[in-house]
Motif scaffolding. Sequence first.
Motif, PDB file in Angstrom:
ATOM      1  N   GLY A 171       0.830  -1.181   0.000  1.00 40.89           N
ATOM      2  CA  GLY A 171       0.000   0.000   0.000  1.00 40.89           C
ATOM      3  C   GLY A 171       0.879   1.250   0.000  1.00 40.89           C
ATOM      4  N   VAL A 172       0.285   2.379  -0.387  1.00 36.43           N
ATOM      5  CA  VAL A 172       1.049   3.621  -0.333  1.00 36.43           C
ATOM      6  C   VAL A 172       0.301   4.646   0.501  1.00 36.43           C
ATOM      7  CG1 VAL A 172       2.262   3.316  -2.508  1.00 36.43           C
ATOM      8  CG2 VAL A 172       0.015   4.415  -2.497  1.00 36.43           C
ATOM      9  N   ALA A 173       1.043   5.565   1.081  1.00 38.40           N
ATOM     10  CA  ALA A 173       0.451   6.650   1.854  1.00 38.40           C
ATOM     11  C   ALA A 173       1.215   7.926   1.559  1.00 38.40           C
ATOM     12  CB  ALA A 173       0.529   6.325   3.346  1.00 38.40           C
ATOM     13  N   PRO A 174       0.554   9.066   1.695  1.00 42.77           N
ATOM     14  CA  PRO A 174       1.265  10.327   1.466  1.00 42.77           C
ATOM     15  C   PRO A 174       2.335  10.542   2.533  1.00 42.77           C
ATOM     16  CG  PRO A 174      -0.937  10.746   2.327  1.00 42.77           C
ATOM     17  CD  PRO A 174      -0.853   9.278   2.035  1.00 42.77           C
ATOM     18  N   LEU A 175       3.262  11.452   2.225  1.00 43.19           N
ATOM     19  CA  LEU A 175       4.367  11.706   3.141  1.00 43.19           C
ATOM     20  C   LEU A 175       4.038  12.813   4.117  1.00 43.19           C
ATOM     21  CD1 LEU A 175       7.072  11.631   0.353  1.00 43.19           C
ATOM     22  CD2 LEU A 175       6.832   9.932   2.158  1.00 43.19           C
ATOM     23  N   GLY A 176       3.213  13.776   3.684  1.00 40.84           N
ATOM     24  CA  GLY A 176       2.900  14.922   4.521  1.00 40.84           C
ATOM     25  C   GLY A 176       3.056  16.189   3.710  1.00 40.84           C
ATOM     26  N   VAL A 177       3.832  17.129   4.250  1.00 36.61           N
ATOM     27  CA  VAL A 177       4.055  18.371   3.515  1.00 36.61           C
ATOM     28  C   VAL A 177       5.367  18.234   2.741  1.00 36.61           C
ATOM     29  CG1 VAL A 177       4.384  20.858   3.658  1.00 36.61           C
ATOM     30  CG2 VAL A 177       2.858  19.690   5.265  1.00 36.61           C
ATOM     31  N   VAL A 178       5.316  18.645   1.486  1.00 33.92           N
ATOM     32  CA  VAL A 178       6.474  18.542   0.613  1.00 33.92           C
ATOM     33  C   VAL A 178       6.961  19.938   0.268  1.00 33.92           C
ATOM     34  CG1 VAL A 178       7.277  17.693  -1.597  1.00 33.92           C
ATOM     35  CG2 VAL A 178       5.539  16.416  -0.345  1.00 33.92           C
ATOM     36  N   GLY A 179       8.256  20.155   0.410  1.00 32.22           N
ATOM     37  CA  GLY A 179       8.860  21.433   0.018  1.00 32.22           C
ATOM     38  C   GLY A 179       9.461  21.300  -1.366  1.00 32.22           C
ATOM     39  N   GLN A 180       9.153  22.246  -2.228  1.00 31.85           N
ATOM     40  CA  GLN A 180       9.608  22.129  -3.621  1.00 31.85           C
ATOM     41  C   GLN A 180      10.231  23.431  -4.095  1.00 31.85           C
ATOM     42  OE1 GLN A 180       5.719  21.081  -5.195  1.00 31.85           O
ATOM     43  NE2 GLN A 180       6.195  18.888  -5.086  1.00 31.85           N
ATOM     44  N   LYS A 255       9.441  15.795   2.849  1.00 31.56           N
ATOM     45  CA  LYS A 255      10.222  15.503   1.658  1.00 31.56           C
ATOM     46  C   LYS A 255      10.535  16.821   0.971  1.00 31.56           C
ATOM     47  CE  LYS A 255       9.905  13.926  -3.045  1.00 31.56           C
ATOM     48  NZ  LYS A 255      10.436  12.623  -3.411  1.00 31.56           N
ATOM     49  N   VAL A 256      11.680  16.873   0.303  1.00 34.70           N
ATOM     50  CA  VAL A 256      11.951  18.026  -0.535  1.00 34.70           C
ATOM     51  C   VAL A 256      12.215  17.538  -1.949  1.00 34.70           C
ATOM     52  CG1 VAL A 256      12.859  19.397   1.355  1.00 34.70           C
ATOM     53  CG2 VAL A 256      14.415  18.078  -0.061  1.00 34.70           C
ATOM     54  N   ALA A 257      11.737  18.321  -2.889  1.00 38.08           N
ATOM     55  CA  ALA A 257      11.971  18.012  -4.302  1.00 38.08           C
ATOM     56  C   ALA A 257      12.586  19.247  -4.926  1.00 38.08           C
ATOM     57  CB  ALA A 257      10.669  17.649  -4.990  1.00 38.08           C
ATOM     58  N   PHE A 258      13.688  19.045  -5.583  1.00 39.09           N
ATOM     59  CA  PHE A 258      14.414  20.180  -6.129  1.00 39.09           C
ATOM     60  C   PHE A 258      14.732  19.930  -7.599  1.00 39.09           C
ATOM     61  CE2 PHE A 258      18.653  21.976  -7.192  1.00 39.09           C
ATOM     62  CZ  PHE A 258      18.355  23.330  -7.079  1.00 39.09           C
ATOM     63  N   THR A 259      14.519  20.936  -8.413  1.00 36.40           N
ATOM     64  CA  THR A 259      15.020  20.903  -9.781  1.00 36.40           C
ATOM     65  C   THR A 259      15.890  22.134  -9.961  1.00 36.40           C
ATOM     66  OG1 THR A 259      13.115  19.711 -10.656  1.00 36.40           O
ATOM     67  CG2 THR A 259      14.424  20.946 -12.230  1.00 36.40           C
ATOM     68  N   GLY A 276      16.804  13.010   7.817  1.00 41.66           N
ATOM     69  CA  GLY A 276      15.824  11.962   7.538  1.00 41.66           C
ATOM     70  C   GLY A 276      14.780  12.354   6.512  1.00 41.66           C
ATOM     71  N   LYS A 277      14.919  13.528   5.896  1.00 37.05           N
ATOM     72  CA  LYS A 277      13.941  13.927   4.879  1.00 37.05           C
ATOM     73  C   LYS A 277      14.159  13.132   3.597  1.00 37.05           C
ATOM     74  CE  LYS A 277      13.785  18.851   6.160  1.00 37.05           C
ATOM     75  NZ  LYS A 277      12.807  18.796   7.224  1.00 37.05           N
ATOM     76  N   LYS A 278      13.067  12.781   2.960  1.00 36.66           N
ATOM     77  CA  LYS A 278      13.175  12.170   1.634  1.00 36.66           C
ATOM     78  C   LYS A 278      13.517  13.246   0.615  1.00 36.66           C
ATOM     79  CE  LYS A 278      10.411   9.145  -0.231  1.00 36.66           C
ATOM     80  NZ  LYS A 278      10.183   7.715  -0.455  1.00 36.66           N
ATOM     81  N   MET A 279      14.177  12.840  -0.459  1.00 35.22           N
ATOM     82  CA  MET A 279      14.549  13.838  -1.471  1.00 35.22           C
ATOM     83  C   MET A 279      14.311  13.323  -2.879  1.00 35.22           C
ATOM     84  SD  MET A 279      18.186  15.373  -0.215  1.00 35.22           S
ATOM     85  CE  MET A 279      18.755  14.159   0.948  1.00 35.22           C
ATOM     86  N   THR A 280      14.001  14.241  -3.765  1.00 36.65           N
ATOM     87  CA  THR A 280      14.097  13.992  -5.206  1.00 36.65           C
ATOM     88  C   THR A 280      14.943  15.123  -5.770  1.00 36.65           C
ATOM     89  OG1 THR A 280      11.974  12.873  -5.432  1.00 36.65           O
ATOM     90  CG2 THR A 280      12.836  13.925  -7.383  1.00 36.65           C
ATOM     91  N   MET A 281      15.935  14.751  -6.574  1.00 33.16           N
ATOM     92  CA  MET A 281      16.827  15.759  -7.145  1.00 33.16           C
ATOM     93  C   MET A 281      16.792  15.621  -8.666  1.00 33.16           C
ATOM     94  SD  MET A 281      18.650  17.553  -4.894  1.00 33.16           S
ATOM     95  CE  MET A 281      17.987  17.657  -3.237  1.00 33.16           C
ATOM     96  N   GLU A 282      16.450  16.699  -9.314  1.00 29.44           N
ATOM     97  CA  GLU A 282      16.495  16.701 -10.779  1.00 29.44           C
ATOM     98  C   GLU A 282      17.484  17.791 -11.149  1.00 29.44           C
ATOM     99  OE1 GLU A 282      16.527  17.173 -14.099  1.00 29.44           O
ATOM    100  OE2 GLU A 282      14.479  17.908 -14.347  1.00 29.44           O
ATOM    101  N   LEU A 283      18.705  17.374 -11.504  1.00 31.40           N
ATOM    102  CA  LEU A 283      19.821  18.328 -11.587  1.00 31.40           C
ATOM    103  C   LEU A 283      20.297  18.528 -13.024  1.00 31.40           C
ATOM    104  CD1 LEU A 283      21.614  16.981  -8.382  1.00 31.40           C
ATOM    105  CD2 LEU A 283      19.862  18.755  -8.559  1.00 31.40           C
ATOM    106  N   GLY A 284      21.543  18.892 -13.167  1.00 33.29           N
ATOM    107  CA  GLY A 284      22.046  19.296 -14.480  1.00 33.29           C
ATOM    108  C   GLY A 284      22.313  18.137 -15.412  1.00 33.29           C
ATOM    109  N   GLY A 285      22.784  18.482 -16.605  1.00 33.84           N
ATOM    110  CA  GLY A 285      23.109  17.460 -17.587  1.00 33.84           C
ATOM    111  C   GLY A 285      24.076  17.985 -18.618  1.00 33.84           C
ATOM    112  N   LYS A 286      24.658  17.062 -19.342  1.00 39.75           N
ATOM    113  CA  LYS A 286      25.505  17.433 -20.486  1.00 39.75           C
ATOM    114  C   LYS A 286      25.335  16.315 -21.488  1.00 39.75           C
ATOM    115  CE  LYS A 286      28.501  20.166 -22.438  1.00 39.75           C
ATOM    116  NZ  LYS A 286      28.293  21.616 -22.648  1.00 39.75           N
ATOM    117  N   ALA A 287      24.132  16.264 -22.051  1.00 40.09           N
ATOM    118  CA  ALA A 287      23.720  15.083 -22.802  1.00 40.09           C
ATOM    119  C   ALA A 287      24.471  14.944 -24.114  1.00 40.09           C
ATOM    120  CB  ALA A 287      22.229  15.142 -23.077  1.00 40.09           C
ATOM    121  N   ALA A 288      24.779  13.690 -24.434  1.00 41.83           N
ATOM    122  CA  ALA A 288      25.336  13.376 -25.740  1.00 41.83           C
ATOM    123  C   ALA A 288      24.193  13.076 -26.692  1.00 41.83           C
ATOM    124  CB  ALA A 288      26.253  12.160 -25.630  1.00 41.83           C
TER     125      ALA A 288
END
Lengths: 503, 316, 287
Positions: A171-180, A255-259, A276-288
Amino acid sequence: MPTLVSARKKAASGRNGRSGPELIFGDLWPYDPAPETADPKLKPRYELFINGEFVAPKGGKYFDSINPANEQKLAKIALAGAADVDAAYRAARRAYETVWSRMPGRERSKYLFRIARLLQDRAREFAVAETMDGGKPIKESRDFDVPMAAAHFFYHAGWADKLEYVAPGRGVAPLGVVGQVIPWNFPLLMLAWKIAPALAMGNCVVLKPAETTSITALKFAEILQDAELPPGVVNFVTGAGETGAAVMGHPLAAKVAFTGSTEVGKIIMRSLAGTGKKMTMELGGKAANIVFDDAPINQAVEGIVNGIFFNQGHVCCAGSRLLVHEPVAGEILAKLKNRLKVLRVGDPLDKNTDIGAINSREQLAKIHELVDSGVKEGAALFQPPCRLPAKGFYFPPTLFSEVTMSHRIASEEIFGPVLSILTFRTVDEAIEKANNTAYGLSAGVWTDKGSRILKMSTELKAGVVWANTYNKFDPASPFGGYKESGFGREGGRQGLLDYAKLI
Amino acid sequence: MVCDLMKAGQSASLRKLFDEIGPVDCVGIEERVAKYATRSIKKVAKVWGLKTAVSMLDLTTLEGKDTPGKVASLCRKALRPSDDPAVPSVAAVCVYPSMVRHAKKHVAGTSVKVASVATAFPSGQAPLKTRLAEVRAAVADGADEIDMVINRGAFLEGEFGEVQDEISAVVEACGAAALKVILEVSELETYDNIRAASFLAMEVIRAGDFIKTSTGKTSLNATLGNNQVMIEAIRDFYLDTGVAIGMKPAGGIRTAKQSLQFLIAIKETLGDAWLTNKRYRFGASSLLNDLLRQLEKEKTGAYQAPYYFSEATESY
Amino acid sequence: MSRLPITKTPKVYVGGAFIRSESSRVFPLPDARGDFFANIPQCTRKDLRNAVEAAAKAGPGWAKRTAYNRGQILYRLGEMLEARAAEMTAALIRFGAPKARAAREVGLTVDRLIYYAGWADKYEQVLGSVNPVAAPYFNFTVTEPMGVVGVIAPDTLPLLGLVSMVAPAIVSGNTVVALASERHPYPAILLGEMLATSDLPGGVVNLLTGFRKELVPTFATHTHLRAISAAVTASERKTIELGAAESVKRTHFVDAEKTDWFGDRAQSLYEIRDFLELKTTWHPVGA
């Protein structure tokens, strides 16, 4: 190994390469200005959006948001201090506990559908506002950013009452308040990427838009009011790095989510170590972006252009490193140069503009600095003749050929309309060069051979691989990086799980 | 027998040519041309585009019921599409071979050319001899330009040598007349085939000759997509050989707005040197009146009813 | 006169070989009664570096094996452990585990290996997807291993804890450098001997012994370790997270005290997922 075909091709282009026939992209038929005239309905001053209301910042401070196309002031934006961020989190937590986490998914879903529809209603107005605030061409904000933002809400709306399918067996449950915290390159779209899955899962949100592009978030707050979203479910606090740090570091953030840039992502990761905060990081790139000699070359050239000049190259997954198979390197460079001559740089509000304004003076300076380094380090620069507006921040589309892996322009993220071109001889060399980077967000591969596409897709260390296309996005398609391009995904069932805890 | 072997060898070598010119990604083409449709052409640019489109028209009548009288009125319209002297004549009138001599009477000595569809148009399913005789007859009657159809059956069978040989034979039969080679794209079906057929034709026709999308007699005619595949082929051939081939989309282009999108494709793919009726034509009949309507609207600011324009088919 | 037994020199299993620490350092390990048992290698930062290199070298080949093959190898691992269950149980007892619990720990460790062996050719079907994008593209998401994963095993249940953390990482094609329980390193030494006789290629699992204080900071900062799975204290966790920030490393923490290692919740598809990257590929659909 080049095929016999490409060897013949190379011989042919060598024969006619020197002073061959030229195409003329001149002024025989100039387009008249075609400005988009829809009213963006801007307010002279934007307040913070906390607990469903627009409120003045406690510190009473405001900063200006300017139009990068002409350096004119668009509006004053409230500067949120730590106390404002705290108020936003308290409102979010209250909304989470009393309303949002208790609401059946079926009902949450309907709010998200409403939001999608209301955004579609006001699409043109939002597109104009987005273009004025950020500098991107109106055709992109109109045809991509705004419709895609609405699509994200529509897609995630449907998930809200189907969460038992997100994690089979659990099952899944929400985390609470998310900072973005979101960047300035796709202000409204990044907001949608962040808010839609968070809300669908049952979380509440405190979001900080980028300092230079806050306006569409605050206009979006009007839509939240019209949708009658319960107060506190979504809160917007505006400001610069200090406000962002307060959003990321608040104790109520589950949780914090950052781009944003890898540099800032690392700072956030350090600051949150041990919390102990969960994180999502969407960061830089240098794509080929890798082109083989058997590729559909003309479409590859389009894809290369779309890969690096989309949104002035202000794209974390931009195809900024072109890796060309040696037998077709000459042909592709020649075709790219012709294609660049047709790109229209200028007023972002003009419907025919292909490359708009660079987002800020700082970003323009950074692009100049890196391009200068490319010239100093001996790469060959090409820029088509183009007239840039006198006012505002602009940079012409730029190609660098004769680039090697040790050039700065081959390894550092430029985040501008600048393409570095390298060559390769074999499949293995292409893979090695593509993966020879700390980043791993995206990659492109162009070839007509199916098994090679799948081989490349398997070997490339990147979260998104575009084969015979580039820069495609969809709410159903997970997006996110390997290595220093971050972790977590946005979009699809996989992205949704990053806003949940397993129970 | 020996002859068959030689032909097979020629087809095999042409197959290599197809490898060399590379594949086409159809989704990529569709995305490219979708961007042309988002261009916004206004004011002076619009008027220039509309007039240029008029000057590029091969004003066409290809009906079983065509008569010298119908051709005569078509020619008058071709020479002077509008009372406004700023509106140019069209490039050519396009008729069946039997109507060439009637058309020639009306336009001889003017800038308007007579084009004729020959080679057993639209199917091409007649013996080569017959097709060549038809071409010669049309030229003898005064045709300045010949619109031929390729042998799609041979193409789809892989008999590329035969396709090319037939085009060469028609080139010869044309003499001084310009040739437009109709690929009949709807029957070739894929963009890969369209690109291959374009190259097949371009290798044997002359600078100033054209390749053309369709006869207008099948379900699918000129689209921005197949136009794009063909003009990219023309561009690649030009950059490789220096030989400039012209392009003629035909069938299905009925509105001024559509024609502007085709011109944008030319401007952004082949450049200014192709924005002329020497290198670009529209094969159309009803397009002309819509161009005139839009020109009138630009002049007066008022939207126009179709029946204000001669030869209009809409009477309501 | 009774025969003097030959004692075993404990060595760590790295890159498919049994080695001493490059520093030649050891620490004496007493058994539960306090009697000297053996000298255990006190691995250094350099040993860790060497182990990461061995793991990186083994990685591509391991990841390229078919899922079916990886599943069979994990199963074989279970077979090896089952066959030497008595020896392993005795070792656990010697270092203080009650008899019944020791037997249960060994039995469940085998079961855990079998559980993950079975997932090898199935997790992709549950975690991946074909995505219906609103354009003419075929779009699919597959999972891929992250690379070299660092494991810091708990002191409680030194065998079951270690295997519960290593198995879900390697089943998908990751390779592992694990630091065995500092207090009870011997089961890991013994496990290494069993790994060596299974079909697991050398370098896929590398087991170090030594002191956390010495090695945790290096686990944290080694940029070639793409992920860390750790059963650690709060302060060690902070150290790891600070180090992880420098190369945006993925971290996964286990609360060793709260985890019911014997329970069903200690094994999960989502333990596998935590060490997977998701890759989405687009391709146009057209003729």
